[in-house]
Scaffold this motif. Structure first.
Motif, short mmCIF file in Angstrom:
data_model
loop_
_atom_site.label_atom_id
_atom_site.label_comp_id
_atom_site.label_asym_id
_atom_site.label_seq_id
_atom_site.Cartn_x
_atom_site.Cartn_y
_atom_site.Cartn_z
N LEU A 20 64.49 36.61 50.01
CA LEU A 20 64.84 36.87 48.54
C LEU A 20 65.60 38.07 48.42
N SER A 21 66.61 38.27 47.57
CA SER A 21 67.38 39.64 47.86
C SER A 21 66.94 40.49 46.84
N ILE A 22 67.12 41.80 47.36
CA ILE A 22 66.89 43.03 46.44
C ILE A 22 67.15 42.85 44.96
N ASP A 23 68.34 42.45 44.65
CA ASP A 23 68.72 42.29 43.36
C ASP A 23 68.00 41.40 42.35
N GLU A 24 67.61 40.25 43.01
CA GLU A 24 66.67 39.39 42.37
C GLU A 24 65.44 39.90 41.85
N ILE A 25 64.66 40.43 43.00
CA ILE A 25 63.42 40.95 42.44
C ILE A 25 63.48 42.33 41.77
N ARG A 26 64.69 43.02 41.75
CA ARG A 26 64.66 44.25 40.81
C ARG A 26 65.01 43.57 39.26
N GLU A 27 65.58 42.56 39.23
CA GLU A 27 65.64 42.18 37.98
C GLU A 27 64.25 41.34 37.36
N LYS A 28 63.76 40.80 38.27
CA LYS A 28 62.51 39.93 37.75
C LYS A 28 61.43 40.83 37.60
N TYR A 29 61.27 42.10 38.17
CA TYR A 29 59.88 42.70 38.12
C TYR A 29 60.42 44.04 37.44
N SER A 32 62.58 49.76 40.23
CA SER A 32 63.67 50.58 40.62
C SER A 32 63.69 50.47 42.12
N ASN A 33 62.68 50.61 42.72
CA ASN A 33 62.77 50.69 44.07
C ASN A 33 62.23 49.39 44.96
N ILE A 34 62.97 48.71 45.61
CA ILE A 34 62.59 47.74 46.20
C ILE A 34 63.12 47.80 47.99
N ILE A 35 61.99 47.57 48.78
CA ILE A 35 62.16 47.29 50.10
C ILE A 35 62.36 45.99 50.57
N LYS A 36 63.10 45.57 51.60
CA LYS A 36 63.49 44.20 51.92
C LYS A 36 62.94 44.17 53.25
N MET A 37 62.05 43.45 53.89
CA MET A 37 61.40 43.27 55.08
C MET A 37 61.42 41.79 55.28
N ALA A 38 62.51 41.04 54.99
CA ALA A 38 62.51 39.66 54.95
C ALA A 38 63.43 38.99 55.56
N SER A 39 64.60 39.79 56.02
CA SER A 39 65.63 38.98 56.72
C SER A 39 65.96 39.79 58.04
N HIS A 330 55.03 44.73 43.69
CA HIS A 330 54.99 46.26 44.33
C HIS A 330 56.23 46.51 44.91
N GLY A 331 57.24 45.78 44.75
CA GLY A 331 58.77 45.89 45.21
C GLY A 331 58.90 45.85 46.58
N ILE A 332 58.24 45.03 47.41
CA ILE A 332 58.10 44.81 48.81
C ILE A 332 58.51 43.28 48.92
N ILE A 333 59.66 43.03 49.90
CA ILE A 333 59.92 41.66 50.04
C ILE A 333 59.71 41.26 51.36
N ARG A 357 54.87 51.98 56.40
CA ARG A 357 53.85 52.67 55.69
C ARG A 357 53.75 51.85 54.23
N LEU A 358 54.45 51.92 53.53
CA LEU A 358 54.38 51.36 52.22
C LEU A 358 54.00 49.89 52.11
N PHE A 359 54.58 49.21 53.38
CA PHE A 359 53.92 47.66 53.44
C PHE A 359 52.43 47.85 53.84
N LEU A 360 52.16 48.80 54.66
CA LEU A 360 51.02 48.60 54.98
C LEU A 360 49.75 49.08 54.20
N ASN A 361 50.15 50.14 53.47
CA ASN A 361 49.60 50.48 52.07
C ASN A 361 48.94 49.64 51.06
N ASN A 362 50.35 48.98 50.79
CA ASN A 362 50.13 47.69 49.81
C ASN A 362 49.24 46.55 50.38
N THR A 363 49.23 46.31 51.63
CA THR A 363 48.65 45.33 52.16
C THR A 363 46.99 45.66 52.09
#
Ligand SMILES: *Cc1c(COP(=O)(O)O)cnc(C)c1O
Length: 371
Positions: A20-29, A32-39, A330-333, A357-363
């Motif tokens: 998924l792209s950052i823009d897609e998720i920003r609009e859907k949810y 403002s802050n999105i991190i992408k750990m998907a590609s 929570h803004g993490i892809i 860190r953010l990814f782990l905290n949310n997990t």
């Protein structure tokens, strides 16, 4: 009246599923802050030297590129001590994969072989080309069953694809195992073994694991990319080392200007920016160790990875899909692996320390919420 007739291979085609792209998720949810750990992109972004090269060449955008990308060709040839007539360069290694299939495999008659699951582009481009696909399952720990793979090969096999380190598991066989397999394959004189080394720069012992640093057997091709370690995924540039007749056919087949001027200049600069690639590799290696042990502490099953991502599954009874959606909110892809036929597994790209860190905290928060 005009009736569109789409070739049957295309009409039936499931397209590539991108992260998924950052823009897609920003609009859907509405975040403002999105991190992408998907590609599996570079966690440090684009090399500063490459950025400078892009800016410096911006005024050349009105020119057609020089055909054959001779400067990059010479540069790669001297870097890896290979003859330039064995090198090919494409619009991402995706184009290299696509053209290898289209140049070598006769539609409706011949086949390609790979493991399953594998990088989906091999099978998608094979379908488009009308090639048959034969796949051997990976072992349950995602290691390679070379004997099983060999039984899929026959007189009509033109290409066997191996990904080392593998996507989505991060598994990497030893160079000796790969060379042994190449040796066995050599009794099929028209079968080429393609080793996709998209992530090899992240291997802690790259020069011992990669086939680039050996004398390549004549039935082996290697493909590499500037998308991952070199941080140029958006510019689309990759390359391959192939037998001379295939390189010759490639340059005649490839669209003349598929690699644009900015991509070529950026790639040359990225190769010069040794500091950036060194720090990228260090960041990935530290982040990989950190995420591996922290996810394990949270009860996840994590597979040993030699790449810039980790494959993992959640402890029972948590569901991959719900966790994935929770992270999105929570803004993490990260990446669900339904398209790899692994519905209970997930793949996370190694981020920078803050993203990890953010990814782990949310997990942790998701797992503590209870089911
Ligand atoms: C990311 C990736 C590539 C690179 O593709 P580009 O077209 O060069 O961006 C190739 N193979 C595998 C297995 C990959 O995961």
């Amino acid at each position: 009246m005009y009736t569109a007739h789409i070739r049957k291979e295309i009409a039936a085609l499931d397209p590539y599923t991108p992260g998924l792209s950052i823009d897609e998720i920003r609009e859907k949810y509405h975040l403002s802050n999105i991190i992408k750990m998907a590609s599996n992109e570079n966690p440090l972004g684009t090399s500063p030297l490459a950025q400078k090269a892009i800016e410096d060449s911006a005024s050349l955008a009105f020119r057609y590129p020089r055909s054959g990308n001779p400067r990059l060709l010479e540069r790669l040839a001297s870097l890896y001590h290979i003859e330039p007539n064995r090198l090919i360069i494409g619009n991402g290694s995706d184009e290299v994969i696509d053209l290898l299939i289209r140049m070598l495999v006769e539609a409706e008659e011949e086949n390609i072989v790979s493991f399953s699951p594998c990088f989906s582009l091999y099978t998608i481009q094979a379908k488009i080309a009308g090639a048959a696909i034969r796949q051997c399952p990976l072992k349950s720990d995602f290691s390679f069953n070379f004997d099983g793979l060999f039984t899929c090969v026959d007189e009509k096999t033109r290409l066997v694809f191996l990904t080392t380190p593998d996507n989505p598991s991060g598994y990497c066989p030893s160079r000796e195992e790969v060379l042994g397999f190449a040796q066995k394959l050599s009794r099929f004189s028209r079968c080429l073994l393609v080793i996709d080394e998209a992530y090899m720069e992240f291997h802690p012992n790259e020069t011992e694991a990669s086939l680039l640093y050996t004398t390549l057997p004549d039935n082996v091709a290697i493909i590499r990319t500037f998308s991952k370690c070199y941080g140029l995924a958006g510019l689309r540039i990759g390359y391959g080392i192939v037998p001379v007749p295939i390189a010759d056919a490639f340059w005649r087949t490839r669209l003349p200007f598929s690699v644009n001027i900015l991509a070529e200049e950026a790639a040359l600069a990225a190769l010069d920016d040794q500091l950036f690639s060194k720090i990228s590799i260090q960041t990935v290696s530290q982040g990989r160790n950190f995420l591996q042990s922290e996810l394990q502490k949270l009860g996840c099953t994590v597979y040993k990875s030699f790449a810039n991502f980790l494959l993992f599954s959640l402890p029972e009874p948590y569901r991959a899909k719900e966790y994935f959606e929770y992270l999105l909110e929570h803004g993490i892809i990260i990446r669900l692996l339904g398209s790899y036929n692994l519905p209970s597994h997930l793949r996370v790209s190694i981020g920078n320390p803050e993203e990890n860190r953010l990814f782990l905290n949310n997990t942790q928060a998701f797992l503590q919420r209870g089911v």
